[in-house]
Design a protein around this motif. Structure first.
Motif, PDB file in Angstrom:
ATOM      1  N   ASN A 280       6.247  -0.443 -40.824  1.00 43.72           N
ATOM      2  CA  ASN A 280       5.203  -1.222 -41.484  1.00 43.72           C
ATOM      3  C   ASN A 280       5.397  -2.714 -41.279  1.00 43.72           C
ATOM      4  N   GLU A 281       6.643  -3.150 -41.129  1.00 42.99           N
ATOM      5  CA  GLU A 281       6.925  -4.567 -40.924  1.00 42.99           C
ATOM      6  C   GLU A 281       6.461  -5.045 -39.554  1.00 42.99           C
ATOM      7  N   VAL A 282       6.401  -4.143 -38.609  1.00 47.46           N
ATOM      8  CA  VAL A 282       6.005  -4.479 -37.236  1.00 47.46           C
ATOM      9  C   VAL A 282       4.510  -4.270 -37.022  1.00 47.46           C
ATOM     10  N   ALA A 304      -5.172 -11.768 -37.393  1.00 51.88           N
ATOM     11  CA  ALA A 304      -4.356 -11.573 -38.592  1.00 51.88           C
ATOM     12  C   ALA A 304      -2.891 -11.835 -38.289  1.00 51.88           C
ATOM     13  N   ALA A 305      -2.421 -11.356 -37.134  1.00 52.10           N
ATOM     14  CA  ALA A 305      -1.030 -11.606 -36.747  1.00 52.10           C
ATOM     15  C   ALA A 305      -0.760 -13.104 -36.598  1.00 52.10           C
ATOM     16  N   ARG A 310       2.974 -13.965 -37.343  1.00 56.92           N
ATOM     17  CA  ARG A 310       3.579 -12.817 -36.669  1.00 56.92           C
ATOM     18  C   ARG A 310       3.297 -12.845 -35.170  1.00 56.92           C
ATOM     19  N   PHE A 311       2.931 -14.010 -34.669  1.00 62.35           N
ATOM     20  CA  PHE A 311       2.639 -14.195 -33.241  1.00 62.35           C
ATOM     21  C   PHE A 311       3.333 -15.491 -32.826  1.00 62.35           C
ATOM     22  N   PRO A 313       6.381 -17.761 -30.406  1.00 66.57           N
ATOM     23  CA  PRO A 313       7.041 -17.885 -29.097  1.00 66.57           C
ATOM     24  C   PRO A 313       8.348 -17.104 -29.049  1.00 66.57           C
ATOM     25  N   GLY A 314       8.524 -16.385 -27.951  1.00 65.57           N
ATOM     26  CA  GLY A 314       9.748 -15.631 -27.740  1.00 65.57           C
ATOM     27  C   GLY A 314       9.805 -14.287 -28.433  1.00 65.57           C
ATOM     28  N   LYS A 315       8.803 -13.965 -29.253  1.00 61.69           N
ATOM     29  CA  LYS A 315       8.775 -12.703 -29.987  1.00 61.69           C
ATOM     30  C   LYS A 315       7.700 -11.788 -29.380  1.00 61.69           C
ATOM     31  N   PRO A 316       8.076 -10.787 -28.599  1.00 54.32           N
ATOM     32  CA  PRO A 316       7.089  -9.969 -27.888  1.00 54.32           C
ATOM     33  C   PRO A 316       6.099  -9.263 -28.820  1.00 54.32           C
ATOM     34  N   VAL A 317       4.860  -9.237 -28.388  1.00 51.22           N
ATOM     35  CA  VAL A 317       3.772  -8.625 -29.142  1.00 51.22           C
ATOM     36  C   VAL A 317       3.104  -7.569 -28.259  1.00 51.22           C
ATOM     37  N   MET A 318       2.840  -6.412 -28.823  1.00 49.31           N
ATOM     38  CA  MET A 318       2.151  -5.350 -28.089  1.00 49.31           C
ATOM     39  C   MET A 318       0.751  -5.141 -28.647  1.00 49.31           C
TER      40      MET A 318
END
Length: 335
Positions: A280-282, A304-305, A310-311, A313-318
């Motif tokens: 749920n956190e992801v 929303a992200a 939750r968007f 730099p350096g944190k991959p998003v799918m």
């Protein structure tokens, strides 16, 4: 985990702004209980939705799309004339001809002569549009592209078909993208289509197949879905598909900071949580307050992200979703 850029496989792309627009009519599930003659709480339990937004029958899809574009511009202090291409990534067009992008451009106030075209791969149109935009930006053809997805799903609801009628909402969302400096971009993108399921989710009219000369009925203009069969087909494919997408990105699911899925249904999101082991956190879940907004669903969840921090730099998003076709589409982005 933070992923550092520098991979030769990274296709440069930078999301510099997002925005959204919703119709003013908020439809609570409790109101649908009364409308459909159901006991209190029935629609929310059946659909998983607290409320969704429906446009009036005379509302303009193009104006809603333009409102999302202008929301993105305003949130990030960008000038409308800085946009040098508009891509409409909607599942349902305003009309057969001209393209929906032309209708949006007519009311959007962009620079005279700004080009526009449509990309339609149903609910995953936004992912397809991001792929195309990245290619165009990296050839130097354009500098700043606005991608807008707007769908009025309520126009196609068949209220006699309970399974599908309760899940849809209307809305529009926009992402403005540039090539960026190469630190952000697409790590992987993958689209697969399995057309043996094409009849499981369809609106038959609007093209050459069903029209006054070929023959049609009023129901051909409404949405038809064989939900159980569609869910079975998608469920059988999604796990191996996700493995291929992750392999192409060079990452594991544990390294993905945020998953932005198509908000297809509460069952599809629960499948991601349980079968695909997405916490749920992801997972970005806006479904209870928007429903399934068709092609606008993924960019609405992306917005929303962004607004929920939750968007980063350096944190991959799918981004991932299934669509009529049956198509599966996904993209792993480095913001």
């Amino acid at each position: 985990m933070t992923i550092h850029s520098g991979s030769p496989a990274l296709l440069p792309l930078k999301v510099i702004a997002t925005g959204v627009a919703l119709p003013p009519n908020c439809i609570a599930s409790s109101a649908l209980d009364s409308l459909l003659g159901k006991p209190a709480g029935y629609v929310e339990k059946r659909s998983g939705i607290v409320h969704r937004f429906h446009a009036t029958d005379d509302a303009s899809q193009a104006e809603l799309a333009a409102a999302a574009l202008h929301d993105a511009l305003a949130r990030h202090s960008l000038h409308a004339h800085s946009i040098d291409l508009l891509i409409s990534a909607s599942a349902i067009s305003v009309q057969a001809l001209p393209c929906t992008a032309a209708h949006i451009l007519k009311v959007a106030g962009l620079a005279p002569g700004t080009p526009g075209f449509d990309i339609n791969s149903s609910c995953v149109s936004f992912i397809s549009a991001l792929q195309v935009a990245a290619g165009l930006l990296n050839t130097g053809t354009y500098r700043r592209i606005a991608i807008v997805s707007a769908d009025l799903a309520s126009r196609g609801i068949d209220w006699e078909h309970e399974e599908s009628s309760l899940i849809f909402g209307d809305g529009a969302a926009c992402a403005i993208v540039e090539r960026g400096d190469g630190a952000s971009g697409i790590l992987a993108s993958l689209v697969e289509t399995y057309p043996e399921g094409s009849e499981l989710c369809e609106i038959r009219a609007g093209g050459t197949r069903r029209n006054p000369r070929a023959g049609m009925t009023a129901s051909d203009f409404l949405f038809h879905m064989q939900g159980k069969q569609l869910f079975r087909q998608a469920s059988a494919l999604i796990e191996s598909y996700l493995a291929r997408l992750l392999a192409a990105s060079g990452l594991t699911l544990a390294q993905i900071a945020t998953v932005v899925p198509h908000q297809a249904s509460h069952l599809s999101l629960e499948h991601m949580r349980k079968r695909l082991h997405v916490s749920n956190e992801v997972l970005v879940d806006i479904y209870p307050y928007h429903g399934n907004q068709v092609a606008a669903s993924i960019p609405m969840a992306l917005h929303a992200a962004v607004t929920q921090d939750r968007f980063n730099p350096g944190k991959p998003v799918m981004l991932i979703g299934t669509a009529a076709g049956l198509s599966l589409a996904g993209m792993v982005l480095l913001p």
